[in-house]
Write a protein that holds these residues in place. Structure first.
Motif, PDB file in Angstrom:
ATOM      1  N   GLY A  59       0.807  -1.208   0.000  1.00  0.00           N
ATOM      2  CA  GLY A  59       0.000   0.000   0.000  1.00  0.00           C
ATOM      3  C   GLY A  59       0.843   1.261   0.000  1.00  0.00           C
ATOM      4  O   GLY A  59       0.503   2.260  -0.645  1.00  0.00           O
ATOM      5  N   LEU A  60       1.958   1.230   0.720  1.00  0.00           N
ATOM      6  CA  LEU A  60       2.852   2.393   0.753  1.00  0.00           C
ATOM      7  C   LEU A  60       3.505   2.643  -0.602  1.00  0.00           C
ATOM      8  O   LEU A  60       3.647   3.787  -1.036  1.00  0.00           O
ATOM      9  N   ILE A  61       3.903   1.574  -1.304  1.00  0.00           N
ATOM     10  CA  ILE A  61       4.529   1.745  -2.618  1.00  0.00           C
ATOM     11  C   ILE A  61       3.535   2.343  -3.607  1.00  0.00           C
ATOM     12  O   ILE A  61       3.838   3.281  -4.346  1.00  0.00           O
ATOM     13  N   GLY A  62       2.327   1.783  -3.639  1.00  0.00           N
ATOM     14  CA  GLY A  62       1.324   2.261  -4.584  1.00  0.00           C
ATOM     15  C   GLY A  62       0.624   3.514  -4.124  1.00  0.00           C
ATOM     16  O   GLY A  62      -0.055   4.171  -4.923  1.00  0.00           O
ATOM     17  N   GLY A  63       0.767   3.862  -2.844  1.00  0.00           N
ATOM     18  CA  GLY A  63       0.068   5.017  -2.302  1.00  0.00           C
ATOM     19  C   GLY A  63       0.990   6.155  -1.935  1.00  0.00           C
ATOM     20  O   GLY A  63       1.387   6.960  -2.777  1.00  0.00           O
ATOM     21  N   LEU A  64       1.370   6.241  -0.667  1.00  0.00           N
ATOM     22  CA  LEU A  64       2.071   7.403  -0.143  1.00  0.00           C
ATOM     23  C   LEU A  64       3.403   7.657  -0.836  1.00  0.00           C
ATOM     24  O   LEU A  64       3.702   8.790  -1.222  1.00  0.00           O
ATOM     25  N   TYR A  65       4.228   6.626  -1.010  1.00  0.00           N
ATOM     26  CA  TYR A  65       5.542   6.827  -1.618  1.00  0.00           C
ATOM     27  C   TYR A  65       5.408   7.363  -3.041  1.00  0.00           C
ATOM     28  O   TYR A  65       6.134   8.265  -3.458  1.00  0.00           O
ATOM     29  N   PHE A  66       4.487   6.781  -3.800  1.00  0.00           N
ATOM     30  CA  PHE A  66       4.257   7.234  -5.175  1.00  0.00           C
ATOM     31  C   PHE A  66       3.691   8.650  -5.193  1.00  0.00           C
ATOM     32  O   PHE A  66       4.141   9.521  -5.943  1.00  0.00           O
ATOM     33  N   ALA A  67       2.700   8.902  -4.350  1.00  0.00           N
ATOM     34  CA  ALA A  67       1.995  10.186  -4.363  1.00  0.00           C
ATOM     35  C   ALA A  67       2.870  11.337  -3.887  1.00  0.00           C
ATOM     36  O   ALA A  67       2.646  12.489  -4.285  1.00  0.00           O
ATOM     37  N   MET A  68       3.847  11.064  -3.021  1.00  0.00           N
ATOM     38  CA  MET A  68       4.721  12.129  -2.530  1.00  0.00           C
ATOM     39  C   MET A  68       5.380  12.865  -3.690  1.00  0.00           C
ATOM     40  O   MET A  68       5.541  14.094  -3.660  1.00  0.00           O
ATOM     41  N   PHE A  69       5.781  12.133  -4.708  1.00  0.00           N
ATOM     42  CA  PHE A  69       6.392  12.761  -5.878  1.00  0.00           C
ATOM     43  C   PHE A  69       5.333  13.175  -6.890  1.00  0.00           C
ATOM     44  O   PHE A  69       5.384  14.273  -7.444  1.00  0.00           O
ATOM     45  N   TYR A  70       4.366  12.310  -7.130  1.00  0.00           N
ATOM     46  CA  TYR A  70       3.367  12.559  -8.171  1.00  0.00           C
ATOM     47  C   TYR A  70       2.574  13.840  -7.916  1.00  0.00           C
ATOM     48  O   TYR A  70       2.308  14.613  -8.836  1.00  0.00           O
ATOM     49  N   THR A  71       2.201  14.082  -6.682  1.00  0.00           N
ATOM     50  CA  THR A  71       1.351  15.235  -6.391  1.00  0.00           C
ATOM     51  C   THR A  71       2.136  16.537  -6.265  1.00  0.00           C
ATOM     52  O   THR A  71       1.752  17.559  -6.824  1.00  0.00           O
ATOM     53  N   PHE A  72       3.241  16.519  -5.550  1.00  0.00           N
ATOM     54  CA  PHE A  72       3.945  17.770  -5.272  1.00  0.00           C
ATOM     55  C   PHE A  72       4.825  18.234  -6.428  1.00  0.00           C
ATOM     56  O   PHE A  72       4.964  19.434  -6.670  1.00  0.00           O
ATOM     57  N   ILE A  73       5.422  17.311  -7.172  1.00  0.00           N
ATOM     58  CA  ILE A  73       6.230  17.708  -8.324  1.00  0.00           C
ATOM     59  C   ILE A  73       5.342  18.311  -9.402  1.00  0.00           C
ATOM     60  O   ILE A  73       5.786  19.119 -10.224  1.00  0.00           O
ATOM     61  N   ALA A  74       4.056  17.926  -9.428  1.00  0.00           N
ATOM     62  CA  ALA A  74       3.133  18.454 -10.434  1.00  0.00           C
ATOM     63  C   ALA A  74       2.989  19.975 -10.346  1.00  0.00           C
ATOM     64  O   ALA A  74       2.696  20.627 -11.353  1.00  0.00           O
ATOM     65  N   ILE A  75       3.215  20.553  -9.174  1.00  0.00           N
ATOM     66  CA  ILE A  75       3.047  22.004  -9.018  1.00  0.00           C
ATOM     67  C   ILE A  75       4.122  22.785  -9.781  1.00  0.00           C
ATOM     68  O   ILE A  75       3.797  23.614 -10.639  1.00  0.00           O
ATOM     69  N   PRO A  76       5.428  22.566  -9.517  1.00  0.00           N
ATOM     70  CA  PRO A  76       6.425  23.277 -10.322  1.00  0.00           C
ATOM     71  C   PRO A  76       6.369  22.913 -11.800  1.00  0.00           C
ATOM     72  O   PRO A  76       6.637  23.760 -12.661  1.00  0.00           O
ATOM     73  N   ARG A 117       9.480   3.270  -8.033  1.00  0.00           N
ATOM     74  CA  ARG A 117       8.091   3.754  -8.061  1.00  0.00           C
ATOM     75  C   ARG A 117       8.019   5.251  -7.792  1.00  0.00           C
ATOM     76  O   ARG A 117       7.192   5.959  -8.350  1.00  0.00           O
ATOM     77  N   MET A 118       8.887   5.756  -6.926  1.00  0.00           N
ATOM     78  CA  MET A 118       8.942   7.195  -6.707  1.00  0.00           C
ATOM     79  C   MET A 118       9.342   7.913  -7.993  1.00  0.00           C
ATOM     80  O   MET A 118       8.813   8.988  -8.313  1.00  0.00           O
ATOM     81  N   ALA A 119      10.272   7.327  -8.739  1.00  0.00           N
ATOM     82  CA  ALA A 119      10.687   7.922 -10.002  1.00  0.00           C
ATOM     83  C   ALA A 119       9.557   7.892 -11.023  1.00  0.00           C
ATOM     84  O   ALA A 119       9.397   8.825 -11.818  1.00  0.00           O
ATOM     85  N   VAL A 120       8.757   6.832 -11.009  1.00  0.00           N
ATOM     86  CA  VAL A 120       7.577   6.792 -11.881  1.00  0.00           C
ATOM     87  C   VAL A 120       6.630   7.947 -11.529  1.00  0.00           C
ATOM     88  O   VAL A 120       6.127   8.644 -12.399  1.00  0.00           O
ATOM     89  N   GLY A 121       6.414   8.159 -10.234  1.00  0.00           N
ATOM     90  CA  GLY A 121       5.564   9.268  -9.797  1.00  0.00           C
ATOM     91  C   GLY A 121       6.120  10.614 -10.206  1.00  0.00           C
ATOM     92  O   GLY A 121       5.371  11.517 -10.606  1.00  0.00           O
ATOM     93  N   PHE A 122       7.444  10.770 -10.127  1.00  0.00           N
ATOM     94  CA  PHE A 122       8.100  12.013 -10.544  1.00  0.00           C
ATOM     95  C   PHE A 122       7.801  12.300 -12.015  1.00  0.00           C
ATOM     96  O   PHE A 122       7.452  13.422 -12.388  1.00  0.00           O
ATOM     97  N   GLY A 123       7.925  11.288 -12.864  1.00  0.00           N
ATOM     98  CA  GLY A 123       7.670  11.482 -14.283  1.00  0.00           C
ATOM     99  C   GLY A 123       6.204  11.720 -14.582  1.00  0.00           C
ATOM    100  O   GLY A 123       5.851  12.619 -15.358  1.00  0.00           O
ATOM    101  N   GLU A 124       5.333  10.930 -13.956  1.00  0.00           N
ATOM    102  CA  GLU A 124       3.904  11.052 -14.250  1.00  0.00           C
ATOM    103  C   GLU A 124       3.316  12.374 -13.783  1.00  0.00           C
ATOM    104  O   GLU A 124       2.238  12.772 -14.235  1.00  0.00           O
TER     105      GLU A 124
END
Length: 432
Positions: A59-76, A117-124
């Motif tokens: 759940g952490l891999i698919g949830g919080l760890y992924f979202a930490m990059f996916y959501t916040f990097i989307a702003i800049p 997975r964090m890197a996937v979130g960064f890109g997405e």
């Protein structure tokens, strides 16, 4: 948001072939985006067995760890895309998340998979917000919700293809091969995207010409405008509560069906893929068409459509979790998949209509920040931790119990969207 300066009105034009071609390309990229994201959930059981990880860690891999990059990097990324070439941003993002997907397939330990997975979130993070703005600047009001509905077929198609492809590859070969093949396809697509797509003029299809469309919008001012707007805040929170359910369920549905309902990977590849593809896909298309029809008369449809659809979905969801066989579970899951996604086109279209052309990518990123941090970040994390907790209490059906506890979030989402509908009615009366 600050209203645009008064200017001559434009004629609403029917989308041409170039517009539909762009939409098709963007939709394909979104399919890859969601396919990469869903592979982890689809291949959860073989990944658990290979890397020896718990439901909570999954759940952490698919949830919080992924979202930490996916959501916040989307702003800049959104701020940058509003000032530069949006197609370039999208192509680079696609290349990054695809390379990271290959890295997921090469991971040999849990920490390595977490980093990948964090890197996937960064890109997405750079995938969806620029696409929203490109569609909005290509399709006029009256066609936008339909276009966004078609674009939002990316998740159901990506999920369905991912289920069929990922489960088949895992059954015949190894779960790692699925990640590697999908990642390579994404890298090739990123190169082609930059070569064939052009960035349209900002504000090109708005009915009223905004003289500020080509001017860079201030970052802080746009963020303040977004969170001061009660319509956008309610739409974001309602979407977040809905995604808490959809991602909490989606990241564990295959594991639930296999571990507690007795499905095999081969059965998942066929039957669950059909349910996701047909249920989610038809829901995206129908919701877009309904919104285009009813929002011409009243903007409250942006809120009432998701409120009504979630109310109808709730009893079917409870039946899905309860069902004693996987066959009955899938029958009951189909209307849930159809009804659970009406919120997406509604919230996106409302946000894009509410802001200026030069604020659209950042506003879309802010919407994603709120709804994905709540839904994507916390939903799967909560379900995984809850399942581990109930298992520690000696329950053999711990994942089933954890999914039952998502029920209150349906109610929370419905109440928020009803509050949004009330606010929209007030604004309509004030403008009358």
């Amino acid at each position: 948001m600050i209203a645009a300066a008064a200017a001559p009105e434009r004629v609403v034009r029917k989308p041409d072939r170039k517009a539909w071609t762009m939409l098709s390309l963007l939709s394909f990229v979104y399919v890859l985006n969601f396919l990469d994201r869903q592979l982890l959930a689809i291949l959860a059981l073989p990944i658990q067995e290979s890397l020896d990880i718990t439901d909570g860690q999954l759940g952490l891999i698919g949830g919080l760890y992924f979202a930490m990059f996916y959501t916040f990097i989307a702003i800049p990324v959104g701020w940058l895309a509003d000032r530069t070439n949006r197609v370039t941003i999208l192509a680079v993002a696609c290349g990054i998340w695809s390379a990271a997907t290959v890295a997921c397939g090469l991971a040999r330990t849990y920490p390595e998979l977490v980093v990948a997975r964090m890197a996937v979130g960064f890109g997405e993070a750079g995938g969806v917000p620029p696409s929203y703005a490109l569609i909005t600047d290509t399709f006029s009001p009256g066609y936008r919700a339909t276009a966004l509905g078609i674009f939002n077929l990316g998740p159901p198609i990506g999920a369905a293809v991912g289920i069929a492809f990922g489960a088949s590859i895992a059954a015949a070969f190894d779960w790692r091969d699925a990640f590697i093949v999908v990642g390579i396809v994404g890298i090739v697509t990123a190169i082609l995207l930059k070569l064939v797509m052009r960035d349209p003029e900002r504000g090109a299809t708005d009915i009223t010409l905004d003289e500020t469309a080509s001017m860079p919008a201030p970052f802080v001012g746009t963020v303040k405008d977004f969170f001061r707007n009660p319509l956008l805040v309610r739409a974001s929170l309602g979407s977040g509560a809905t995604q808490f359910v959809t991602y909490g369920l989606g990241n564990f549905a295959v594991l639930f069906l296999m571990r507690e309902k007795g499905m095999t990977l081969e059965e998942v590849a066929l039957w669950y893929a059909l349910v996701v593809g047909l249920g989610m896909g038809s829901g995206m298309l129908v919701s877009g068409r309904l919104l285009d029809r009813f929002t011409r008369g009243t903007r409250t449809a942006f809120a009432l459509a998701p409120a009504v659809s979630l109310t109808l979905a709730l009893p079917f969801y409870l039946g899905f979790v309860w069902a004693p066989t996987w066959e009955l579970a899938l029958i009951l899951l189909t209307p849930v998949m159809f009804l659970n996604y009406f919120y997406l086109s509604a919230s996106i279209a409302l946000v894009q209509d509410e802001v200026r052309p030069n604020q659209r990518v950042l506003a879309g990123a802010l919407l994603l920040l709120v709804m994905n941090f709540i839904g994507l970040g916390l939903g799967p994390t909560y379900v995984g931790i809850a399942s581990d907790y109930f298992a520690a209490q000696g329950m053999t059906n711990s994942l089933q119990v954890a999914l039952y506890t998502l029920t209150p979030f349906f109610v929370i989402a419905i109440l928020i969207f009803l509050s949004l509908a009330k606010r929209l009615r007030v604004e309509v009366r004030n403008l009358a």
